[in-house]
Every structure is written in structure tokens, then in C-alpha cells.
Design a protein around this motif. Structure first.
Motif, short mmCIF file in Angstrom:
data_model
loop_
_atom_site.label_atom_id
_atom_site.label_comp_id
_atom_site.label_asym_id
_atom_site.label_seq_id
_atom_site.Cartn_x
_atom_site.Cartn_y
_atom_site.Cartn_z
N ILE A 112 0.97 -1.16 -0.07
CA ILE A 112 0.00 -0.09 -0.03
C ILE A 112 0.94 1.26 -0.01
CG2 ILE A 112 -1.76 1.32 1.30
CD1 ILE A 112 -2.55 -1.40 2.46
N ASP A 113 1.58 1.40 0.94
CA ASP A 113 2.69 2.49 0.92
C ASP A 113 3.94 1.74 1.43
OD1 ASP A 113 3.13 3.03 3.86
OD2 ASP A 113 0.80 3.40 3.55
N ARG A 138 -6.33 -9.37 9.22
CA ARG A 138 -7.11 -10.11 8.33
C ARG A 138 -6.88 -9.45 6.92
NH1 ARG A 138 -12.05 -9.86 6.42
NH2 ARG A 138 -12.57 -8.43 7.82
N ARG A 139 -7.09 -8.10 6.92
CA ARG A 139 -6.81 -7.34 5.73
C ARG A 139 -5.46 -6.68 5.62
NH1 ARG A 139 -11.41 -3.59 4.05
NH2 ARG A 139 -11.53 -2.92 6.53
N HIS A 162 3.04 -0.70 4.73
CA HIS A 162 1.67 -1.37 4.80
C HIS A 162 1.44 -1.99 3.74
CE1 HIS A 162 2.10 2.14 7.62
NE2 HIS A 162 1.44 1.22 8.46
N PHE A 163 0.61 -3.15 4.10
CA PHE A 163 0.48 -4.30 2.95
C PHE A 163 -0.94 -4.62 2.95
CE2 PHE A 163 4.91 -4.31 3.64
CZ PHE A 163 5.44 -4.14 2.53
N MET A 165 -3.33 -7.87 2.56
CA MET A 165 -2.94 -9.21 2.63
C MET A 165 -3.60 -9.88 1.39
SD MET A 165 -1.30 -9.61 5.44
CE MET A 165 -1.55 -11.31 6.39
N PRO A 166 -2.84 -10.93 1.13
CA PRO A 166 -3.37 -11.72 0.13
C PRO A 166 -4.93 -12.24 -0.09
CG PRO A 166 -1.40 -12.85 0.99
CD PRO A 166 -1.72 -11.57 1.62
N GLY A 167 -5.70 -12.11 -1.03
CA GLY A 167 -7.03 -12.58 -0.72
C GLY A 167 -8.22 -11.65 -0.43
N THR A 168 -7.44 -10.47 -0.22
CA THR A 168 -8.35 -9.42 0.34
C THR A 168 -8.71 -8.32 -0.80
OG1 THR A 168 -6.58 -8.24 1.28
CG2 THR A 168 -8.02 -9.30 2.71
#
Lengths: 168, 145
Positions: A112-113, A138-139, A162-163, A165-168
Motif C-alpha cells: 500500500i505504501d 486479516r486485511r 503497509h500491505f 493481505m493476499p485474498g483481500t
């Protein structure tokens, strides 16, 4: 009183093989990791990223010093692999590690950043980095990375990202 | 280094970038330079991919492009600036770059003091209305005197 029979622990080399295969699978699929020449040293669940010196990483030929962009890419890669590894680790160690290497393609978190602090110039030699997942929900996840060269206590760069998460 | 007082901005930027092995390795090209502003482009290259399934360029390569572009915006700001180094750089990733398209960075050095330059930058693909990423950073300023 007798203790219940225990299943025999796996030989250590089997555990190591499984973990190393999982890590290699994660890392080998990304062309840019290969382009920069980044490798990962695994000790248990702890990863150290290594950026071996290469002339193409130089940004200031006069000093000379590593390119800020190469450093940023190194730190971001370290953060993403650490986060993915933390996710994969739970998967491969589930049920005492009875599952084989996770099948299917690795799912990567999305950045994200990412903010990099350049503390001193990167010398023309190998660099190392370790990431710490400060929060993994979770996200979203927040990851901090530290990079050094000759002396672990003298960081030459650090970063926070900030990331998603996979699948969100 | 180049004599700042009579330098041609675009020429100076091209020489500057040609001397940076990492920027050369990433295929960066100077598109346009004016005082305090720079536009660079990085062609699509399969070696720079971070997500092999989708063929999306790695965020780190986009960072490197914006970092270099920011540095050129700083050294082109005025003739007395001879060199610069990144103090910090924050990148926000808005969306993945479209596979197959070159990435263009536009950077502006919007404020400069004796020792510090402040930069903002944007990364674009062919869809110029929807940025791929933005960046803000602080750079050191190395002056002639």
C-alpha cells in the motif's frame, strides 16, 4: 501410570528440506528478485535477506554508493518475502509439519505504501536486511525492515510499509 | 562534474543518469527536464516483474525510477546544486502498472533550502489520468561553494 505413545519426531534434515523448498518456491517465482540478485538465508523461521554487491546497483559512481532505488527495492522485497513467509510458515508447520510444501502459486501481499529512511550511504559491498511483522491482521499488515552492511548495529537504511493481505 | 553555470538542463540530466549504473541497468531515459522538474521513462522489461502471473512490474523498480527522477529534479533546480542523495522517500501504490507499458515518472522539486530539497513525484503508465504511484521525499543538497 504410563505416558501415551508419542509419534517419532521427523528427522531434522526432512524438516529443513521442506522449509528450504517452501522458501525457494516463494522466492524463485519473482523475476525482479533474480535481477537484483537477492538471496535469503533461513534459520528456523527467521529470514535474512542478502543483496550481494554488483556494479549495476551503484547510484553514485564517485563515492561510490548503492543507488537509493536499489536499496528501496531490496527493503521492499525483504518486507514482502518476510510477510509471505510468515503466512506460509503457519501452513507448512501445521499439524507438526505433516503437510508437504504448499502447493499452488504463492499469493503475495500488495504494497500500500512504503517509506524508506536513508541513514548513511550504502557502501559498495554486500548488504543484509531483516524484516519484522509488527502487525498482521486479516486485511492489513505493517512491516518494519532494517538493513546493514558490516555492522548489525549501524543500519544504513530502514523502512516501514503497509500491505494488503493476499485474498483481500 | 559538469560546470553548473552554463549547463544545458536536458544534456546535464542525460549525462547525470548515464553515470548511474543502476539507472542504466533499469533502462531509464530522460524525457524532459526543466528547472526543478524532471520526466523519466522506464520501458517495460520482463526482468523487472514482481508478480509473474500478472506480469506486473515490481514496486521496487517503480521506486527506483521515482527516486532517480526526484534526484534529477533536485540537481536541475538551480545551477549551484551539484549533487544530491535521498534522505527519505515515501511511495504510495495506487494500482498495479499495466503489463507491457512503459512507466513514466514526473518529479518536482517544490522547495529547496541550503541543505535540503523537498520533492513530490508521480508514476504513470499509458492511462495518464490514473496514477500508478505517488511519492514524496526529502533529498540532501550538495552545493558548489
Amino acid at each position: 501410570m504410563s505416558t501415551p505413545p508419542r509419534t517419532r519426531p521427523e528427522p531434522v534434515q526432512v524438516i529443513k528440506q521442506r522449509r528450504d523448498a517452501a522458501l525457494a518456491k516463494l522466492v524463485s517465482t519473482v523475476p525482479y528478485i533474480g535481477f537484483l540478485g537477492i538471496t535469503f538465508d533461513r534459520r528456523g523461521d527467521e529470514l535474512t535477506a542478502i543483496l550481494p554487491y554488483d556494479d549495476k546497483l551503484v547510484g553514485n559512481p564517485v563515492l561510490p554508493a548503492l543507488h537509493g532505488g536499489a536499496i528501496a527495492a531490496f527493503l521492499e522485497t525483504t518486507a514482502i518475502v518476510e510477510l509471505s513467509w510468515a503466512i506460509a510458515w503457519d501452513e507448512i508447520e501445521q499439524g507438526g509439519g505433516t503437510k508437504p510444501v504448499p502447493t499452488g502459486k504463492p499469493k503475495w501481499p500488495k504494497t500500500i505504501d512504503f517509506t524508506v529512511d536513508y541513514l548513511r550511504s550504502g557502501l559498495p559491498r554486500d548488504a543484509y536486511a531483516r524484516a519484522r511483522v509488527n502487525r498482521s491482521g486479516r486485511r492489513y499488515a505493517s512491516v518494519h525492515v532494517e538493513a546493514w552492511q558490516d555492522n548489525r548495529a549501524r543500519l544504513f537504511a530502514q523502512a516501514t510499509g503497509h500491505f494488503l493481505m493476499p485474498g483481500t | 562534474m559538469v560546470d553548473g553555470r552554463q549547463r544545458d538542463n536536458a544534456e546535464f540530466a542525460r549525462a547525470f543518469i548515464a553515470a548511474l549504473p543502476h539507472s542504466v541497468a533499469l533502462g531509464m531515459q530522460v524525457i524532459d527536464v526543466s528547472p526543478g522538474q524532471a520526466v523519466l521513462e522506464m520501458p517495460y522489461d520482463a526482468r523487472f516483474v514482481g508478480d509473474p502471473d500478472a506480469g506486473i512490474i515490481h514496486g521496487g523498480a517503480v521506486s527506483a525510477l521515482m527516486d532517480t527522477c526526484g534526484g534529477i529534479a533536485v540537481v536541475s533546480r538551480d545551477a549551484e546544486v551539484l549533487g544530491t542523495a535521498t534522505l527519505d522517500l515515501r511511495i504510495d501504490y495506487m494500482r498495479p502498472a499495466t503489463p507491457g507499458q512503459a512507466i513514466r515518472a514526473e518529479a518536482e522539486c517544490y522547495h529547496i533550502t541550503r541543505s535540503v530539497a523537498f520533492v513530490r513525484a508521480v508514476a504513470l503508465d499509458d492511462d495518464r489520468d490514473r496514477p500508478v504511484a505517488t511519492a514524496t521525499g526529502a533529498f540532501t543538497v550538495e552545493r558548489a561553494s
